[in-house]
Structure formats: structure tokens, C-alpha cells
Design an enzyme around this catalytic site. Sequence first.
Site, PDB file in Angstrom:
ATOM      1  N   ASN A  13       0.885  -1.163   0.000  1.00  0.00           N
ATOM      2  CA  ASN A  13       0.000   0.000   0.000  1.00  0.00           C
ATOM      3  C   ASN A  13       0.923   1.213   0.000  1.00  0.00           C
ATOM      4  OD1 ASN A  13      -1.836   2.043   0.471  1.00  0.00           O
ATOM      5  ND2 ASN A  13      -2.144   1.533   2.632  1.00  0.00           N
ATOM      6  N   LYS A  15       0.281   4.297  -0.395  1.00  0.00           N
ATOM      7  CA  LYS A  15      -0.278   5.541   0.148  1.00  0.00           C
ATOM      8  C   LYS A  15       0.026   6.707  -0.810  1.00  0.00           C
ATOM      9  CE  LYS A  15       0.173   3.431   4.651  1.00  0.00           C
ATOM     10  NZ  LYS A  15       0.193   3.603   6.090  1.00  0.00           N
ATOM     11  N   HIS A  98      -9.307   2.000   4.510  1.00  0.00           N
ATOM     12  CA  HIS A  98      -8.060   2.123   5.274  1.00  0.00           C
ATOM     13  C   HIS A  98      -8.282   3.099   6.433  1.00  0.00           C
ATOM     14  CE1 HIS A  98      -3.946   3.087   6.334  1.00  0.00           C
ATOM     15  NE2 HIS A  98      -3.617   1.939   5.766  1.00  0.00           N
ATOM     16  N   GLU A 100      -6.552   5.414   7.518  1.00  0.00           N
ATOM     17  CA  GLU A 100      -6.249   6.817   7.190  1.00  0.00           C
ATOM     18  C   GLU A 100      -7.435   7.472   6.497  1.00  0.00           C
ATOM     19  OE1 GLU A 100      -2.611   5.949   5.153  1.00  0.00           O
ATOM     20  OE2 GLU A 100      -1.701   5.395   7.069  1.00  0.00           O
ATOM     21  N   GLU A 170      -5.767  -4.287  10.535  1.00  0.00           N
ATOM     22  CA  GLU A 170      -4.707  -3.306  10.754  1.00  0.00           C
ATOM     23  C   GLU A 170      -4.980  -2.513  12.017  1.00  0.00           C
ATOM     24  OE1 GLU A 170      -2.565  -2.437   6.732  1.00  0.00           O
ATOM     25  OE2 GLU A 170      -4.076  -0.930   7.099  1.00  0.00           O
ATOM     26  N   GLY A 176       2.306   2.593  10.547  1.00  0.00           N
ATOM     27  CA  GLY A 176       3.287   3.647  10.320  1.00  0.00           C
ATOM     28  C   GLY A 176       3.992   4.104  11.589  1.00  0.00           C
ATOM     29  N   SER A 216       3.145  -1.869  10.332  1.00  0.00           N
ATOM     30  CA  SER A 216       4.587  -2.001  10.574  1.00  0.00           C
ATOM     31  C   SER A 216       5.110  -3.417  10.334  1.00  0.00           C
ATOM     32  CB  SER A 216       4.937  -1.522  11.989  1.00  0.00           C
ATOM     33  OG  SER A 216       4.597  -0.156  12.131  1.00  0.00           O
TER      34      SER A 216
HETATM   35  P1  PGA Z   1       2.762   0.421   7.559  1.00  0.00           P
HETATM   36  O1  PGA Z   1       1.336   0.660   6.886  1.00  0.00           O
HETATM   37  O2  PGA Z   1       3.245  -0.930   7.055  1.00  0.00           O
HETATM   38  O3  PGA Z   1       3.613   1.549   7.086  1.00  0.00           O
HETATM   39  O4  PGA Z   1       2.552   0.412   9.041  1.00  0.00           O
HETATM   40  C1  PGA Z   1       0.427  -0.381   6.715  1.00  0.00           C
HETATM   41  C2  PGA Z   1      -0.834   0.142   6.093  1.00  0.00           C
HETATM   42  O5  PGA Z   1      -1.237   1.263   6.435  1.00  0.00           O
HETATM   43  O6  PGA Z   1      -1.462  -0.515   5.241  1.00  0.00           O
END
Ligand code: PGA
Length: 255
Positions: A13, A15, A98, A100, A170, A176, A216
Amino acid sequence: MNKNLRKAVIAGNWKMNKTPAEAKALIEEMKPLVADAGCEVVLCVPFVDLSAALAAAEGSNIKIGAENCHWAESGAYTGEVSTGMLKEMGVEYVVIGHSERRTYFGETDQTVNLRTLAALKAGLKPIVCVGETLEQRNLGYTETLLKYQTKMALTNVSAEDLKNVIIAYEPVWAIGTGVTATDDQADEGNGFVRAAIAEAYGEEVAESVTIQYGGSMNAGNADALVAKYHVDGGLIGGASLKAADFATIVKAASK
Ligand code: PGA
């Protein structure tokens, strides 16, 4: 992971990262590294990168996905992209809900459901994200929340259509942040999602659904995470922007 029961999928992903030229370069770098993958490999990229990504991935085992889609077929929705537009380009997957988007763009369980239904209707494979915040976890709501989000997202999705759905657990506190859920926390969360699917569709259907862990996940911890029964791969943010790291995660899920 239990590959006898379900497909393992590693999805990047990206982003809001990478221009079209950068997308092309990164995919060219990744292609040889993941060519012999024993799992499905997907890269979900910004809308403007889709064309370059599809061209770069052509003829390889890398599938391309979008990071969102609207639920209407067309209309007065300035700035939005429909499932039909994505499908016509050759896009196969789409990330939906997601955290976000839930946090910054007003995504709700209802709109996640609408987008999921629209994606399935168009023949796209939705990667539907669910996950609790740290506050919800500390209050003891993780199981309730994950089951609620999962059932809401899948409202009116038939058992037949469910075969094309991936759920990504998640935990918001792990995205992140560099803080990964422990292997057991990931397995437990994914297990709650599977239990919710079992409640709605029965045990057999639930056992066949691919449930990813995301938050992460990286080259160092992927092995242990995908070794867990309920973890059928991962949705990878930061580590999917580095070819070598992403390839290492793909290798972990290929075993
Ligand atoms: P990350 O993001 O691996 O950077 O923690 C995962 C995601 O948001 O899908």
C-alpha cells in the site's frame, strides 16, 4: 497461514508516495525479486500511478490495485474515481476503508460497505481494512469492534462474492508507527475477523477467506507473523516502498 485452505496475499500500500516515473522504476526493480513468489503479489498505488504501474507490471506476477474507489457508477462526485474506470484500466484490487481514510476523509462503516459492494459488482477484488485504535484496545473493545466493522463492511455481500474479498486487520496503533502487533496479537485480531465471518457465513466459508495483517510489518518480522494460523499475508505500507524489503516479505509468505 494455511495455504491448503486459503490464498496467501502480500499487498503493498504505497499511500501518497511515488510519482508515475518513480512507480515504474520501483516496479522494474521489484519484478525480478518477486518473480518466483509462492504467494499472490499485489501493489496498490495512487490513482495517477496506475497507468505506469500496469505497464511496468505487464507480463509479470505483480497485480496492481488502487487505494480507494467510489460506489457510484458515475456522476457529480468531483475528485472521485469509479470502479468501472479502474476495471477498464486493468486494475484487479482496491483497498477500501483504510484507517487513514476513516480518520482523515470521513470514511464510515456504511461507506466502506457501499464501496465494497461496488468493487465486487465491477469485478474488482476489495482489500477491506478493519482495526481498533489504542484507546479502543485499552478499553477492551477489540473483539467487539473488529467483529462489528467486519460485519458492517460485508453487509449484503453474498458467500459467492466473498471469495473475492480480502480482509486486512490493521490495528490503528501499529500503522506507520514502527510498533508492530505481536505475533499473538495479530493472530488474535485476525481470528476475531474470521470468527465474525463464521458467524455470518458459517465456519467453512470463514476458513477460506484470506485475512491479512497490516501495521509495521517488515522484512524482520514478516516470517513470524505469517507463521501464525490466521495470518494469510500482509498489507504493507512503508516496507513496500523498498524493493528488497518487500521481496523479503514476499519470500516469507511464499514458504
Ligand atoms: P505500515 O502501513 O506498514 O507503514 O505500518 C500499513 C498500512 O497502512 O497498510
